[in-house]
Enzyme design. Structure first.
Site, PDB file in Angstrom:
ATOM      1  N   CYS A  41       0.838  -1.197   0.000  1.00  0.00           N
ATOM      2  CA  CYS A  41       0.000   0.000   0.000  1.00  0.00           C
ATOM      3  C   CYS A  41       0.873   1.248   0.000  1.00  0.00           C
ATOM      4  O   CYS A  41       0.631   2.198  -0.761  1.00  0.00           O
ATOM      5  CB  CYS A  41      -0.924  -0.011   1.215  1.00  0.00           C
ATOM      6  N   CYS A  42       1.911   1.264   0.843  1.00  0.00           N
ATOM      7  CA  CYS A  42       2.831   2.402   0.891  1.00  0.00           C
ATOM      8  C   CYS A  42       3.528   2.607  -0.451  1.00  0.00           C
ATOM      9  O   CYS A  42       3.730   3.744  -0.891  1.00  0.00           O
ATOM     10  CB  CYS A  42       3.895   2.193   1.968  1.00  0.00           C
TER      11      CYS A  42
ATOM     12  N   CYS B 239      -0.724   8.552   7.148  1.00  0.00           N
ATOM     13  CA  CYS B 239      -2.111   8.289   6.763  1.00  0.00           C
ATOM     14  C   CYS B 239      -2.961   8.060   8.015  1.00  0.00           C
ATOM     15  O   CYS B 239      -2.483   7.518   9.014  1.00  0.00           O
ATOM     16  CB  CYS B 239      -2.185   7.070   5.850  1.00  0.00           C
TER      17      CYS B 239
ATOM     18  N   CYS C 147      -3.245   4.610   9.683  1.00  0.00           N
ATOM     19  CA  CYS C 147      -1.968   4.021  10.081  1.00  0.00           C
ATOM     20  C   CYS C 147      -1.225   4.823  11.138  1.00  0.00           C
ATOM     21  O   CYS C 147      -0.044   4.583  11.397  1.00  0.00           O
ATOM     22  CB  CYS C 147      -1.072   3.867   8.848  1.00  0.00           C
TER      23      CYS C 147
ATOM     24  N   CYS D  56       8.398   3.215   5.330  1.00  0.00           N
ATOM     25  CA  CYS D  56       7.446   2.960   4.243  1.00  0.00           C
ATOM     26  C   CYS D  56       8.120   2.843   2.888  1.00  0.00           C
ATOM     27  O   CYS D  56       7.448   2.590   1.889  1.00  0.00           O
ATOM     28  CB  CYS D  56       6.397   4.064   4.191  1.00  0.00           C
TER      29      CYS D  56
END
EC number: 1.8.4.10
Length: 233
Positions: free
Chosen positions: A118-119, A201, A204, A228
């Site tokens: 996702c990162c 985010c 997170c 990340c």
């Protein structure tokens, strides 16, 4: 070659203030110096210093699509205060659509691998686009932020993005950052007053409690290096 450039920059800027170094870099590498801001405290200090130095530095940010509203609020206040354009880079829509279709919107909670995926989509790929063709990348990294960052240097070559990093606040403490913000009336994210030190985010990031590591609030469900892919693996 990269090591030679780093050494040359260290030699030429020895004894310079941060503002003088910013101006020197912008003059030496015209239109090739960029600063990545996430609107955290360190980045806000650097934005203020860029403004004071009159250095021709391009400021950009990565909008992952999952930021806090408070982050957008300080983004807006920063543009208004400094009357400066901030370039915005988004993740590729198709990649996000495929990730959500395949794994759902919260796959990052399921494994470190999923979180890094996702990162990568939301942050690393847009960053590569933002840095492409540039020579100097200014960051808000500080050595005390994490063990992974304790051995960083003022100037260093980042092989992952083929660019030289300038870390002007490397040896600053968090207290020094906060004092600068207070003394110079620099806009800051209101979440910092609620225990959020490192802000990413929304899903997170959580506030930390007294005694916790600065990065403990990032990917708080993980036992990992808390990176990340932007500044480490």
């Amino acid at each position: 070659m990269s090591e030679a450039i780093v050494k040359t920059l260290l030699d030429k800027t020895a004894g310079f203030s941060i503002e003088e170094t910013l101006f020197f870099l912008a003059d030496e590498y015209k239109d090739k110096v960029v600063f990545s801001t996430s609107f955290g405290q360190e980045d806000q200090v650097i934005t203020d210093l860029i403004n004071k130095s009159n250095a021709a530095v391009t400021i950009f940010t990565l909008d992952t699509g999952r930021l806090f509203q408070e982050t957008y609020d300080v983004f807006h206040r920063t543009q208004k205060k400094y009357k400066t354009a901030i370039k915005v880079y988004f993740p590729e829509a198709k990649a996000v659509e495929e990730l959500l279709e395949k794994k759902g919107p919260n796959s990052f909670f399921e494994s470190v691998e999923n979180r890094k995926e996702c990162c990568f989509i939301r942050k690393v790929v847009p960053l590569k686009k933002a840095l492409a063709g540039n020579k100097i990348w200014i960051t808000g990294l500080r050595a005390e932020q994490s063990e992974n960052r304790s051995d960083l240097h003022l100037f260093e070559y980042d092989a992952n993005f083929d660019i030289v990093k300038f870390n002007p606040l490397l040896r600053w403490t968090l207290e020094e950052v906060q004092k600068y913000i207070d003394d110079h009336n620099v806009p800051q994210n209101s979440l910092h007053k609620k225990g959020f030190v490192s802000i990413g985010c929304a899903p997170c990031t959580r506030a930390i409690v007294e005694g916790e590591d600065i990065r403990a609030g990032r990917w708080y469900w993980e036992q990992s290096h808390k990176e990340c892919g932007l500044h480490g693996k």
